[in-house]
Design a protein around this motif. Structure first.
Motif, PDB file in Angstrom:
ATOM      1  N   GLU A 103     -18.674  -0.377   1.225  1.00  0.00           N
ATOM      2  CA  GLU A 103     -17.374  -0.793   1.754  1.00  0.00           C
ATOM      3  C   GLU A 103     -16.245  -0.600   0.751  1.00  0.00           C
ATOM      4  O   GLU A 103     -15.162  -0.122   1.099  1.00  0.00           O
ATOM      5  N   HIS A 104     -16.491  -0.951  -0.509  1.00  0.00           N
ATOM      6  CA  HIS A 104     -15.414  -0.834  -1.500  1.00  0.00           C
ATOM      7  C   HIS A 104     -15.087   0.625  -1.801  1.00  0.00           C
ATOM      8  O   HIS A 104     -13.936   0.976  -2.088  1.00  0.00           O
ATOM      9  N   GLU A 105     -16.099   1.504  -1.700  1.00  0.00           N
ATOM     10  CA  GLU A 105     -15.849   2.926  -1.926  1.00  0.00           C
ATOM     11  C   GLU A 105     -15.001   3.512  -0.792  1.00  0.00           C
ATOM     12  O   GLU A 105     -14.068   4.281  -1.040  1.00  0.00           O
ATOM     13  N   VAL A 106     -15.349   3.154   0.439  1.00  0.00           N
ATOM     14  CA  VAL A 106     -14.584   3.640   1.592  1.00  0.00           C
ATOM     15  C   VAL A 106     -13.152   3.119   1.534  1.00  0.00           C
ATOM     16  O   VAL A 106     -12.200   3.857   1.801  1.00  0.00           O
ATOM     17  N   ALA A 107     -12.998   1.842   1.171  1.00  0.00           N
ATOM     18  CA  ALA A 107     -11.654   1.267   1.053  1.00  0.00           C
ATOM     19  C   ALA A 107     -10.825   2.024   0.028  1.00  0.00           C
ATOM     20  O   ALA A 107      -9.632   2.293   0.238  1.00  0.00           O
ATOM     21  N   GLY A 108     -11.461   2.382  -1.083  1.00  0.00           N
ATOM     22  CA  GLY A 108     -10.748   3.136  -2.104  1.00  0.00           C
ATOM     23  C   GLY A 108     -10.308   4.502  -1.611  1.00  0.00           C
ATOM     24  O   GLY A 108      -9.180   4.938  -1.871  1.00  0.00           O
ATOM     25  N   ARG A 109     -11.190   5.164  -0.870  1.00  0.00           N
ATOM     26  CA  ARG A 109     -10.829   6.479  -0.330  1.00  0.00           C
ATOM     27  C   ARG A 109      -9.721   6.366   0.701  1.00  0.00           C
ATOM     28  O   ARG A 109      -8.795   7.187   0.741  1.00  0.00           O
ATOM     29  N   LEU A 110      -9.808   5.348   1.573  1.00  0.00           N
ATOM     30  CA  LEU A 110      -8.755   5.144   2.573  1.00  0.00           C
ATOM     31  C   LEU A 110      -7.410   4.901   1.913  1.00  0.00           C
ATOM     32  O   LEU A 110      -6.398   5.482   2.296  1.00  0.00           O
ATOM     33  N   GLY A 111      -7.388   4.017   0.928  1.00  0.00           N
ATOM     34  CA  GLY A 111      -6.138   3.687   0.256  1.00  0.00           C
ATOM     35  C   GLY A 111      -5.535   4.883  -0.450  1.00  0.00           C
ATOM     36  O   GLY A 111      -4.325   5.136  -0.371  1.00  0.00           O
ATOM     37  N   ALA A 112      -6.377   5.652  -1.155  1.00  0.00           N
ATOM     38  CA  ALA A 112      -5.882   6.799  -1.910  1.00  0.00           C
ATOM     39  C   ALA A 112      -5.343   7.890  -0.997  1.00  0.00           C
ATOM     40  O   ALA A 112      -4.325   8.522  -1.285  1.00  0.00           O
ATOM     41  N   ALA A 113      -6.027   8.118   0.135  1.00  0.00           N
ATOM     42  CA  ALA A 113      -5.640   9.228   1.002  1.00  0.00           C
ATOM     43  C   ALA A 113      -4.580   8.856   2.026  1.00  0.00           C
ATOM     44  O   ALA A 113      -3.777   9.704   2.432  1.00  0.00           O
ATOM     45  N   ALA A 114      -4.583   7.584   2.466  1.00  0.00           N
ATOM     46  CA  ALA A 114      -3.761   7.239   3.633  1.00  0.00           C
ATOM     47  C   ALA A 114      -2.938   5.968   3.444  1.00  0.00           C
ATOM     48  O   ALA A 114      -2.395   5.447   4.424  1.00  0.00           O
ATOM     49  N   GLY A 115      -2.828   5.483   2.241  1.00  0.00           N
ATOM     50  CA  GLY A 115      -2.104   4.235   2.015  1.00  0.00           C
ATOM     51  C   GLY A 115      -0.660   4.277   2.472  1.00  0.00           C
ATOM     52  O   GLY A 115      -0.096   3.247   2.851  1.00  0.00           O
ATOM     53  N   ASP A 116      -0.048   5.443   2.442  1.00  0.00           N
ATOM     54  CA  ASP A 116       1.373   5.542   2.777  1.00  0.00           C
ATOM     55  C   ASP A 116       1.637   6.278   4.087  1.00  0.00           C
ATOM     56  O   ASP A 116       2.747   6.790   4.301  1.00  0.00           O
ATOM     57  N   VAL A 117       0.661   6.319   4.987  1.00  0.00           N
ATOM     58  CA  VAL A 117       0.909   6.983   6.271  1.00  0.00           C
ATOM     59  C   VAL A 117       1.877   6.153   7.110  1.00  0.00           C
ATOM     60  O   VAL A 117       2.074   4.955   6.888  1.00  0.00           O
ATOM     61  N   ASP A 118       2.477   6.802   8.087  1.00  0.00           N
ATOM     62  CA  ASP A 118       3.430   6.138   8.973  1.00  0.00           C
ATOM     63  C   ASP A 118       2.781   5.642  10.263  1.00  0.00           C
ATOM     64  O   ASP A 118       3.220   4.652  10.847  1.00  0.00           O
ATOM     65  N   VAL A 119       1.740   6.355  10.711  1.00  0.00           N
ATOM     66  CA  VAL A 119       1.104   6.041  11.991  1.00  0.00           C
ATOM     67  C   VAL A 119      -0.405   6.143  11.841  1.00  0.00           C
ATOM     68  O   VAL A 119      -0.912   7.062  11.178  1.00  0.00           O
ATOM     69  N   VAL A 120      -1.120   5.199  12.452  1.00  0.00           N
ATOM     70  CA  VAL A 120      -2.572   5.288  12.583  1.00  0.00           C
ATOM     71  C   VAL A 120      -2.899   5.483  14.058  1.00  0.00           C
ATOM     72  O   VAL A 120      -2.459   4.695  14.903  1.00  0.00           O
ATOM     73  N   LEU A 121      -3.650   6.525  14.377  1.00  0.00           N
ATOM     74  CA  LEU A 121      -4.192   6.738  15.713  1.00  0.00           C
ATOM     75  C   LEU A 121      -5.657   6.314  15.662  1.00  0.00           C
ATOM     76  O   LEU A 121      -6.482   6.987  15.049  1.00  0.00           O
ATOM     77  N   ASP A 122      -5.962   5.185  16.293  1.00  0.00           N
ATOM     78  CA  ASP A 122      -7.270   4.552  16.109  1.00  0.00           C
ATOM     79  C   ASP A 122      -8.128   4.681  17.364  1.00  0.00           C
ATOM     80  O   ASP A 122      -7.871   4.033  18.377  1.00  0.00           O
ATOM     81  N   TYR A 123      -9.188   5.498  17.246  1.00  0.00           N
ATOM     82  CA  TYR A 123     -10.159   5.647  18.333  1.00  0.00           C
ATOM     83  C   TYR A 123     -11.403   4.795  18.088  1.00  0.00           C
ATOM     84  O   TYR A 123     -12.318   4.807  18.914  1.00  0.00           O
TER      85      TYR A 123
END
Length: 318
Positions: free
Chosen positions: A188-208
């Motif tokens: 979980e902490h590894e995935v959180a780190g990847r999410l934050g690094a890659a998408a922390g500043d996105v404007d929109v999330v399209l969640d399926y």
């Protein structure tokens, strides 16, 4: 006429003889159905689990299709939520829910692509003030609708698209579509780190996905966000990973986070129909990569649960 018929929820339909469609009223037209997509939305209606289901049986499933009128006009059409759907040889079409298609259009491609692409297209055009140059995270980008969401976001001017999913093969295909792949597998902490690094500043999330992946992604994104007061719109489109999540209230105070849904009810029928011509043009022109897999309506019970490759969609042909 022949049609796919559901007699019991949870049992795949079979092709049977049924009565003809009702006689056309003002504004209606009868069409010979050329192709109708076997979408997840069709399956959920057929098993009674979709939120629009009224529990009515027997049921001819199918929510959209491509048909030809007696005069030779080619139409893409969306069916109302009734017990007489589009997986049939003929259908009654409300012209207000139909889009004329140019001669030479591939009916299979339109039938395969319109429904899965419509979720992200309508979301970005109707549920958020989406501006060219914005950045987008697609949660569930390895599914058919998510894969098209990557292309739709790019086509509408997104400067960056991050595509998140768990299937390594399908993730590897996203780069060619203009997305940065993000693997949701791991601790979980590894995935959180990847999410934050890659998408922390996105404007929109399209969640399926919703469920646990969304539950973990919210704090990951907000924690990594450079400016938490910068608006982040989270558009809920599907719930492949679960229908619910638990969200501590603090996260709604800790950032400019807005949750909205996009689907039947959150957008008017007129609003959805108004978007169909432009989306159809994207598919007809080939700007969206759509890969239909044709199957005969007579074999609907055999192909109902068929799994297909990335980007493909089963289309039933009477």
């Amino acid at each position: 006429m022949r049609a796919a018929l559901v007699r019991t929820f949870g049992t795949p339909p079979r092709c049977e003889e049924v009565g003809p469609p009702p006689a056309p009223g003002p504004g209606d037209v009868l069409v010979d159905v050329l192709a109708a997509g076997l979408h997840p939305r069709v399956r959920s209606a057929a098993d009674g689990s979709h939120y629009t289901s009224r529990g009515e049986l027997p049921l001819v499933p199918g929510i959209d299709g491509v048909g030809r009128t007696e005069e030779g006009e080619l139409l893409y059409f969306v069916a109302p939520d009734t017990a007489l759907g589009t997986l049939a040889e003929r259908a009654l079409v409300d012209r207000r829910r139909a889009v004329p298609l140019p001669a030479g259009t591939d009916p299979l491609a339109v039938a395969a692509g319109m429904n899965p692409a419509m979720s992200s297209w309508v979301a970005l055009r109707r549920r958020v003030d989406f501006a060219p140059g914005s950045s987008v995270l697609v949660l569930g980008a390895t599914g058919n609708a998510g894969r098209l969401a990557v292309q739709v976001a790019r086509g509408l001017g997104a400067a960056r698209v991050v595509g998140a999913g768990r299937d390594p093969h399908r993730l590897g295909l996203l780069d060619a579509l203009g997305a940065e792949p993000l693997d949701l597998r791991g601790e979980e902490h590894e995935v959180a780190g990847r999410l934050g690094a890659a998408a922390g500043d996105v404007d929109v999330v399209l969640d399926y996905l919703w469920g646990a992946p969304a539950e973990r992604a919210v704090p990951a994104l907000l924690t990594a966000r450079t400016d938490r007061s910068r608006p982040l719109t989270w558009i809920q489109l599907g719930s492949v990973a679960g229908p619910e999540l638990t969200l501590p209230s603090a996260w709604l105070r800790a950032g400019a986070l807005s949750f909205v849904g996009s689907g039947q009810g959150s957008v008017t029928t007129a609003g959805i129909v108004a978007e169909l011509p432009a989306l159809a043009e994207e598919i007809v022109s080939g700007r969206l990569d759509v890969r239909p897999v044709a199957r005969p309506l007579a074999r609907v019970h055999e192909v109902w649960g068929e799994e297909v490759a990335a980007g493909e969609r089963v289309v039933l042909v009477p």
